[in-house]
Motif scaffolding. Structure first.
Motif, PDB file in Angstrom:
ATOM      1  N   TRP A 227     -13.305  -0.964  -5.052  1.00  0.00           N
ATOM      2  CA  TRP A 227     -13.032   0.465  -4.769  1.00  0.00           C
ATOM      3  C   TRP A 227     -13.980   1.747  -4.805  1.00  0.00           C
ATOM      4  O   TRP A 227     -13.480   2.576  -4.073  1.00  0.00           O
ATOM      5  CB  TRP A 227     -11.798   0.601  -6.074  1.00  0.00           C
TER       6      TRP A 227
ATOM      7  N   VAL B 147      -1.230  -1.688  -4.141  1.00  0.00           N
ATOM      8  CA  VAL B 147      -2.602  -0.423  -4.380  1.00  0.00           C
ATOM      9  C   VAL B 147      -2.230   0.944  -3.885  1.00  0.00           C
ATOM     10  O   VAL B 147      -1.162   1.063  -3.373  1.00  0.00           O
ATOM     11  CB  VAL B 147      -2.631  -0.868  -3.333  1.00  0.00           C
TER      12      VAL B 147
ATOM     13  N   ILE C 293       0.671  -0.933  -0.019  1.00  0.00           N
ATOM     14  CA  ILE C 293      -0.397   0.195  -0.180  1.00  0.00           C
ATOM     15  C   ILE C 293       0.596   1.326   0.002  1.00  0.00           C
ATOM     16  O   ILE C 293       1.772   1.562   0.993  1.00  0.00           O
ATOM     17  CB  ILE C 293      -1.083   0.130   1.451  1.00  0.00           C
TER      18      ILE C 293
ATOM     19  N   THR D   2      -8.644  -0.544   2.691  1.00  0.00           N
ATOM     20  CA  THR D   2      -7.382  -2.084   1.877  1.00  0.00           C
ATOM     21  C   THR D   2      -6.722  -2.926   1.832  1.00  0.00           C
ATOM     22  O   THR D   2      -6.827  -3.907   1.579  1.00  0.00           O
ATOM     23  CB  THR D   2      -6.962  -0.538   0.804  1.00  0.00           C
TER      24      THR D   2
ATOM     25  N   ILE E 187      -8.027   5.434  -6.067  1.00  0.00           N
ATOM     26  CA  ILE E 187      -7.046   4.038  -5.284  1.00  0.00           C
ATOM     27  C   ILE E 187      -7.249   3.423  -6.933  1.00  0.00           C
ATOM     28  O   ILE E 187      -7.961   3.033  -7.913  1.00  0.00           O
ATOM     29  CB  ILE E 187      -8.039   2.957  -4.644  1.00  0.00           C
TER      30      ILE E 187
END
Length: 202
Positions: free
Chosen positions: A150, A122, A25, A177, A135
């Motif tokens: 998302w 991501v 992330i 997420t 995203i």
């Protein structure tokens, strides 16, 4: 937008969540996605194009005098409209969102998200001034998660940004997420942290 303490908290959240997934992330928060310097000039030139017509119809001014007035309008308006607050207010929403969308995809490529081993990176991107969030999931995770999932996270994040709760909105978006990544991209035995966890402020 986000205090140092809030950035540190988000960094720790990302670190903890990535322990449960092979995904990565990355959070990027931009004050604004673009400078929009051409917008004031466009409006000033449009106003200058309109200026001569009432002068031609309603006055007996010479063509050269009208041209000088037209030039003056273009110069003065381009300066006044170039002031930061004025400039941003003139930008249509569709242009702001298009610019932010382009910026998000540039960040996705430049931050190494397409270089993870299983392509499960991501990006959570926020352009605060545009009240825009996006995203972007790399192909290794995008193929496993419906886009509406998302979109729902982004909707809540944009709402939080509009209410001035940027850090709170990001906190929630990151948590959701992380849960998605844990479900669809479980950690490997030889799991390593491939990308920085810190919040990237630009």
């Amino acid at each position: 937008m986000i205090t140092i303490e809030e950035q540190d908290r988000l960094t720790q959240i990302v670190h903890d969540l990535e322990a449960n997934t092979a995904g990565e992330i990355v959070i990027v928060v931009a004050n604004q996605a673009g400078g929009y310097r051409s917008i004031p000039l466009i409006w000033a030139l449009l106003a200058a194009l309109v200026t001569p017509w009432p002068l031609i119809w309603l006055t007996a001014l010479s063509a050269s005098r009208i041209f000088l007035i037209q030039l003056g309008v273009a110069i003065v308006l381009s300066f006044l409209l170039s002031l930061v607050n004025n400039r941003f207010a003139l930008v249509p929403r569709v242009v702001k969102h298009a610019r932010a969308h382009e910026a998000a995809h540039r960040e996705f490529k430049s931050r190494g998200l397409i270089q993870t081993r299983e392509r499960t990176g991501v990006l959570i991107y926020v352009a605060a001034a545009e009240h825009y969030a996006e995203i972007i999931a790399d192909i290794g995770i995008a193929a496993r998660v419906d886009q509406n999932v998302w979109n729902d996270i982004v909707h809540d994040l944009v709402t939080a940004i509009g209410e001035g709760r940027v850090a709170e909105g990001l906190d929630r978006a990151v948590q959701r997420t992380g849960s998605i990544l844990a479900e669809h991209a479980p950690p490997r035995i030889d799991e390593t942290n491939e990308l920085p966890n810190r919040v990237i402020m630009i």
